[in-house]
Design a protein around this motif. Structure first.
Motif, short mmCIF file in Angstrom:
data_model
loop_
_atom_site.label_atom_id
_atom_site.label_comp_id
_atom_site.label_asym_id
_atom_site.label_seq_id
_atom_site.Cartn_x
_atom_site.Cartn_y
_atom_site.Cartn_z
N UNK A 1 5.56 4.56 13.16
CA UNK A 1 6.33 4.45 11.92
C UNK A 1 6.08 3.05 11.39
N UNK A 2 5.55 2.96 10.17
CA UNK A 2 5.23 1.69 9.55
C UNK A 2 6.07 1.50 8.29
N UNK A 3 6.27 0.24 7.93
CA UNK A 3 6.87 -0.04 6.62
C UNK A 3 5.85 0.38 5.56
N UNK A 4 6.34 0.81 4.42
CA UNK A 4 5.44 1.20 3.32
C UNK A 4 4.96 -0.09 2.64
N UNK A 5 3.64 -0.33 2.63
CA UNK A 5 3.13 -1.57 2.04
C UNK A 5 3.35 -1.64 0.53
N UNK A 6 3.51 -2.85 0.03
CA UNK A 6 3.60 -3.04 -1.41
C UNK A 6 2.32 -2.54 -2.07
N UNK A 7 2.47 -1.79 -3.14
CA UNK A 7 1.33 -1.31 -3.89
C UNK A 7 0.62 -0.11 -3.29
N UNK A 8 1.10 0.40 -2.16
CA UNK A 8 0.45 1.54 -1.52
C UNK A 8 0.74 2.82 -2.29
N UNK A 9 -0.27 3.63 -2.47
CA UNK A 9 -0.15 4.96 -3.06
C UNK A 9 -0.91 5.93 -2.18
N UNK A 10 -0.37 7.15 -1.98
CA UNK A 10 -1.10 8.11 -1.15
C UNK A 10 -2.42 8.51 -1.83
N UNK A 11 -3.44 8.66 -1.01
CA UNK A 11 -4.73 9.10 -1.51
C UNK A 11 -5.01 10.53 -1.07
#
Length: 123
Positions: A38-48
């Protein structure tokens, strides 16, 4: 709701790097098991389109890296849930030791490892 987890998760904070198709993000490991992270959601991340990521986790105050391929299972604005699909032998050895130190129960660790082996045989 029925609990679907088969592995004990340990809360563990560590820096992590995600990479996919040439893009890279910094995140923080929130918890880990023999089967997932389980990771923190990175800034600017969008699912690809590709659910697989390369993940590098650096254990604090050591030079130990856990390097793995992980598949995105679910996400929300705060976190990414991932299943470990491939991990090198050194990383799994370090992960096993990390979990062993944190659960403090050899019998439980051996049951977890047997369950992991059973899942691998089923695939």
């Amino acid at each position: 709701m029925k609990e679907r987890r088969h592995f004990i998760r340990i809360v563990y904070q560590a820096p992590a790097q995600l990479s996919q198709s040439g893009a890279q993000w910094s995140a923080t490991l929130k918890d880990i098991s023999l089967h997932g992270i389980l990771l923190s959601c990175p800034d600017g991340w969008q699912p690809g389109d590709d659910p697989e990521f390369q993940v590098d986790i650096v254990l604090p105050e050591t030079d130990v890296h856990l390097t793995m391929t992980a598949e995105l299972v679910a996400y929300d604005p705060q976190s990414l849930r991932m299943k470990i699909v491939n991990i090198d032998i050194d990383s799994i050895s370090h992960l096993r030791r990390l979990i062993e130190l944190n659960i403090g129960d050899d019998a439980l660790l051996h049951r977890e490892l047997e369950h992991l082996a059973d899942l691998a045989e089923d695939e």
